[in-house]
Motif scaffolding. Structure first.
Motif, mmCIF file in Angstrom:
data_model
loop_
_atom_site.group_PDB
_atom_site.id
_atom_site.type_symbol
_atom_site.label_atom_id
_atom_site.label_comp_id
_atom_site.label_asym_id
_atom_site.label_seq_id
_atom_site.Cartn_x
_atom_site.Cartn_y
_atom_site.Cartn_z
ATOM 1 N N PRO A 58 0.795 -1.233 0.000
ATOM 2 C CA PRO A 58 0.000 0.000 0.000
ATOM 3 C C PRO A 58 0.823 1.276 0.000
ATOM 4 C CG PRO A 58 -0.036 -1.031 2.162
ATOM 5 C CD PRO A 58 0.626 -2.011 1.234
ATOM 6 N N HIS A 59 2.121 1.156 0.282
ATOM 7 C CA HIS A 59 2.994 2.329 0.173
ATOM 8 C C HIS A 59 3.177 2.757 -1.282
ATOM 9 C CE1 HIS A 59 4.536 0.678 4.074
ATOM 10 N NE2 HIS A 59 4.666 1.957 4.376
ATOM 11 N N ASP A 83 0.421 9.028 6.430
ATOM 12 C CA ASP A 83 1.332 9.052 5.277
ATOM 13 C C ASP A 83 1.544 7.693 4.622
ATOM 14 O OD1 ASP A 83 1.627 11.765 5.579
ATOM 15 O OD2 ASP A 83 3.528 11.640 6.671
ATOM 16 N N LEU A 84 0.699 6.710 4.923
ATOM 17 C CA LEU A 84 0.857 5.414 4.265
ATOM 18 C C LEU A 84 0.736 5.553 2.753
ATOM 19 C CD1 LEU A 84 1.076 2.255 4.595
ATOM 20 C CD2 LEU A 84 -1.414 2.254 4.338
ATOM 21 N N GLU A 85 -0.259 6.325 2.300
ATOM 22 C CA GLU A 85 -0.532 6.474 0.870
ATOM 23 C C GLU A 85 0.024 7.768 0.290
ATOM 24 O OE1 GLU A 85 -4.302 4.742 2.990
ATOM 25 O OE2 GLU A 85 -3.041 6.518 3.193
ATOM 26 N N ILE A 86 0.954 8.401 1.018
ATOM 27 C CA ILE A 86 1.403 9.753 0.651
ATOM 28 C C ILE A 86 1.994 9.819 -0.752
ATOM 29 C CG2 ILE A 86 3.735 9.466 1.623
ATOM 30 C CD1 ILE A 86 1.550 12.645 1.834
ATOM 31 N N GLY A 87 2.576 8.720 -1.220
ATOM 32 C CA GLY A 87 3.250 8.749 -2.516
ATOM 33 C C GLY A 87 2.328 8.645 -3.712
ATOM 34 N N HIS A 133 7.486 7.328 9.446
ATOM 35 C CA HIS A 133 6.230 8.075 9.353
ATOM 36 C C HIS A 133 6.173 9.046 10.528
ATOM 37 C CE1 HIS A 133 4.529 5.586 6.124
ATOM 38 N NE2 HIS A 133 5.145 4.584 6.721
ATOM 39 N N PRO A 134 6.225 10.351 10.265
ATOM 40 C CA PRO A 134 6.336 11.339 11.346
ATOM 41 C C PRO A 134 5.195 11.298 12.348
ATOM 42 C CG PRO A 134 6.815 12.345 9.217
ATOM 43 C CD PRO A 134 6.285 10.979 8.933
ATOM 44 N N ARG A 135 4.009 10.860 11.921
ATOM 45 C CA ARG A 135 2.848 10.875 12.819
ATOM 46 C C ARG A 135 2.547 9.492 13.397
ATOM 47 N NH1 ARG A 135 -1.946 12.295 10.629
ATOM 48 N NH2 ARG A 135 -1.341 11.844 8.491
ATOM 49 N N GLY A 136 3.405 8.517 13.106
ATOM 50 C CA GLY A 136 3.221 7.200 13.693
ATOM 51 C C GLY A 136 3.045 6.105 12.659
ATOM 52 N N ASN A 137 2.982 4.885 13.148
ATOM 53 C CA ASN A 137 2.923 3.699 12.293
ATOM 54 C C ASN A 137 1.522 3.553 11.683
ATOM 55 O OD1 ASN A 137 2.858 0.964 11.343
ATOM 56 N ND2 ASN A 137 4.545 0.473 12.722
ATOM 57 N N PRO A 138 1.432 3.467 10.339
ATOM 58 C CA PRO A 138 0.116 3.409 9.695
ATOM 59 C C PRO A 138 -0.439 2.003 9.479
ATOM 60 C CG PRO A 138 1.799 3.666 8.015
ATOM 61 C CD PRO A 138 2.521 3.628 9.344
#
Length: 303
Positions: A58-59, A83-87, A133-138
């Protein structure tokens, strides 16, 4: 019915009728697990499509133009966030030109807002630390408590978008909760043997599962999250696995198994290829199927 009663009641009946959608709520999700949860709570009042397939990382889903089609028609977008899907997802959302699902809109649901987030890094985060991931593990959707939290968020948002079917969404959510509660007894029985089990994941994506099941993560095949290991790191990891008597290495089905297999063989451990999403294999058609598959594989790995 008297004319007075008609004048009093008809406006309310018209308003109520107007609140019931004639068409299903169109739900698009980033991953198949969320799609399954959306179908469970939405029932006949929703149509659901997942952008990623369960066998994909999913990254790194390719942002193909054809993914714009469901997004352009969506009433509700549900995604993992953190930010898992940020890309790949944000450009597609903007490119869809669908005001209903843009950031801040009612049809934009970041499911991570319902979760107690783990692995939130302390201090400054930079690329030298790897794919942090700056806000934690997705990777949070596997433990049942988190899956139910996500389902509750989806139900609440569906009620906002489609209040006329609110009772349906509440009822479906209760049914899902009852199903997961009933399954939890079997899952707890299976998982009892796993508590305290030492494991080495390939990627730092099993934190929530380890926290749920009481697994002890001794190290990771990757040098840093998202960064391939070098020979020195692998040699040190193998020595540690031997010293700690680690017998299980876990890796998602979409990762290359070559290096992980070599590490497992050298350390005298089993490599378990685990699914991480609904649809990872043809047999995993629902969220309960996914949990069953993960637990069964882990339990088999202890024997």
């Amino acid at each position: 019915m008297s004319r007075y009663f008609q004048c009093l009641v008809l406006p309310f009946l018209v308003a109520f009728a107007g609140s019931v959608r004639a068409e299903p709520v169109r739900v698009v999700t980033s991953i198949e697990t969320f799609a399954d949860l959306a179908r469970a709570v939405g029932g006949a009042n929703v149509s659901v499509e997942s952008l990623a397939r369960g066998y994909q990382d999913p990254h790194f889903v390719e942002a193909k133009p054809n993914l714009l089609v469901p997004l352009s028609k969506a009433d509700l977008l549900v995604y993992a966030g953190l930010d898992l899907e940020i890309g790949w997802l944000p450009p597609l959302v903007v490119g869809s030109r669908n005001a209903r699902i843009q950031a801040g809109a009612k049809g934009n649901l970041d499911a991570s807002t319902a979760i107690d987030v783990l692995d939130v890094p302390a201090g400054k985060v930079d690329r030298a630390q790897g794919d942090i991931h700056p806000r934690g593990n997705p990777h949070y959707w596997l433990p049942p408590v988190n899956a139910l939290k996500v389902a509750k968020e989806i139900a609440a948002r569906l009620k906002e978008l489609d209040p006329g079917h609110g009772a349906d969404y509440d009822g479906n959510l209760q049914k899902l909760g009852a199903l997961l509660k009933a399954k939890s007894a079997d899952w707890s029985r299976k998982a009892a043997v796993l508590r305290g089990l030492k494991v080495v994941p390939y990627h730092k994506s099993w934190t929530y599962v380890s926290d749920w099941l009481g697994l002890r993560e001794i190290g990771y095949v990757e040098l840093k999250p998202g960064i391939p290991p070098d020979p020195k790191h692998l040699a040190e990891l193998i020595l540690r696995m031997k010293a700690e008597s680690v017998r299980v290495l876990i890796i998602e089905s979409f990762y290359n198994r070559g290096i992980a297999g070599q590490v497992a063989d050298s350390a005298g451990a089993k490599m378990l290829v685990l699914p991480s999403d609904v649809g990872a294999t043809a047999k995993i058609r629902s969220y309960p199927d996914l949990v069953d598959a993960v637990l069964d594989a882990l339990v088999a790995g202890t024997k």
